[in-house]
Design an enzyme around this catalytic site. Sequence first.
Site, mmCIF file in Angstrom:
data_model
loop_
_atom_site.group_PDB
_atom_site.id
_atom_site.type_symbol
_atom_site.label_atom_id
_atom_site.label_comp_id
_atom_site.label_asym_id
_atom_site.label_seq_id
_atom_site.Cartn_x
_atom_site.Cartn_y
_atom_site.Cartn_z
ATOM 1 N N PRO A 80 0.834 -1.271 -0.042
ATOM 2 C CA PRO A 80 -0.037 -0.049 0.263
ATOM 3 C C PRO A 80 1.008 1.334 -0.147
ATOM 4 O O PRO A 80 0.564 2.416 -0.633
ATOM 5 C CB PRO A 80 -0.661 -0.102 1.229
ATOM 6 N N LYS A 81 1.924 1.155 0.579
ATOM 7 C CA LYS A 81 2.709 2.623 0.666
ATOM 8 C C LYS A 81 3.435 2.718 -0.410
ATOM 9 O O LYS A 81 3.373 3.960 -1.144
ATOM 10 C CB LYS A 81 3.781 2.424 1.910
ATOM 11 N N VAL A 82 4.029 1.736 -1.001
ATOM 12 C CA VAL A 82 4.694 2.009 -2.242
ATOM 13 C C VAL A 82 3.762 2.370 -3.264
ATOM 14 O O VAL A 82 3.923 3.189 -4.319
ATOM 15 C CB VAL A 82 5.488 0.813 -2.573
ATOM 16 N N ALA A 83 2.519 1.772 -3.446
ATOM 17 C CA ALA A 83 1.684 1.972 -4.516
ATOM 18 C C ALA A 83 1.136 3.536 -4.343
ATOM 19 O O ALA A 83 1.147 4.153 -5.422
ATOM 20 C CB ALA A 83 0.452 1.133 -4.202
ATOM 21 N N CYS A 120 3.045 5.884 -3.407
ATOM 22 C CA CYS A 120 4.048 6.864 -3.683
ATOM 23 C C CYS A 120 4.099 6.772 -5.154
ATOM 24 O O CYS A 120 4.104 7.814 -6.007
ATOM 25 C CB CYS A 120 5.198 6.287 -3.065
#
Length: 327
Positions: A249-252, A254
């Site tokens: 979720p975090k990388v998506a 970003c």
Amino acid sequence: METELEINSAEFNGPLNIPLTIHSGQTSQPAWKEENSFFKELVSIDGIPCLIEVAHHANTNTPVMVKATSPGDISIEEVIVNVKDIFDLNFDLNLFYEFLMDDPLLAPTIDFCRGLRLFKAHDPFECIISSISSANCSIIRWTRSIQDMKCKWGQSYHFSSGNFYTFPAPEILAHVPEHDLEEMQRQEEELPKDFLFQNNLQACGVGYRAKYIIRTARAVQDWLNLDELARMRYDDAFHTILDLPGVGPKVADCILLYGFGMGEAFPVDVWIKRIMEHLYFPGEELKPHEVREFGRERYGKYAGYVQLYLFHYARKSGLLESLRPQK
DNA sequence: TTCCAGGTAGTCG
DNA sequence: CGACTACCTGGA
């Protein structure tokens, strides 16, 4: 083609601080090379390489100075469109500041961040790989890794201010050796015992993320069309790229924020989680996905900018340090 | 020298 | 679903 032009401050809305924007650690790309007050990077415009150099006095009404140099022919209009896109100059920061003023917890961020904007990717694929490389990793480390990949496998172009490299295309990264052993196994002839293997992904310092990067490059070749991704609604795009290896979720978020300018994205790392708990839920502990839902609900289309402003504010004000868990 | 930060994937309940 | 842990590397 070699040209100089100016973007007048009347052509963008609100303050602008380019050095702050470039150095704020956004995962679209490493910071641009700085040389006598110009920031420089090689970008591709309609497939034609072009060195762009920008300079500006932060938060003044002076124009943005732009120089563009290319072996091909690129119009002034195209250069302006690209610069405006990369530094998000069409975004109305004054309007955003009015939004921040309406929330007493957000209003203090303005003085620490005036002129900070999204630093958007000039190469969305580079942003995907940067964001994957940034997971569980320091800014210094992932930016060094990206630079290494560009030097090893990008196309080199020489300008008077030095050599610049494109970010390698998916087809290239898809076939790069993952680590020393794989690079060695591909060698045909005998090598000296002390030969140093350096043309592999792990030599770029990405660690266990090397296999994610290769498999993601293959996904972009095989089934993930980046132009289609850019046209998707945020929610569909989010669930689509969660299928990429190394993308949670975090990388998506970003990728969608910095790579595709989807302002509703609210990337939640451990720091944003601590900041949000401190501000809105003192004494409580939330799950990362609860913080993400709260942020998206409360900030809407400004969620990405709020995340950017909260993080920078917390870093500069000392809040971040005070939230660090001490043992 | 060891220790630790920092998201995701994988495993187990 | 939720909870827990291994994963590389560089810097303290």
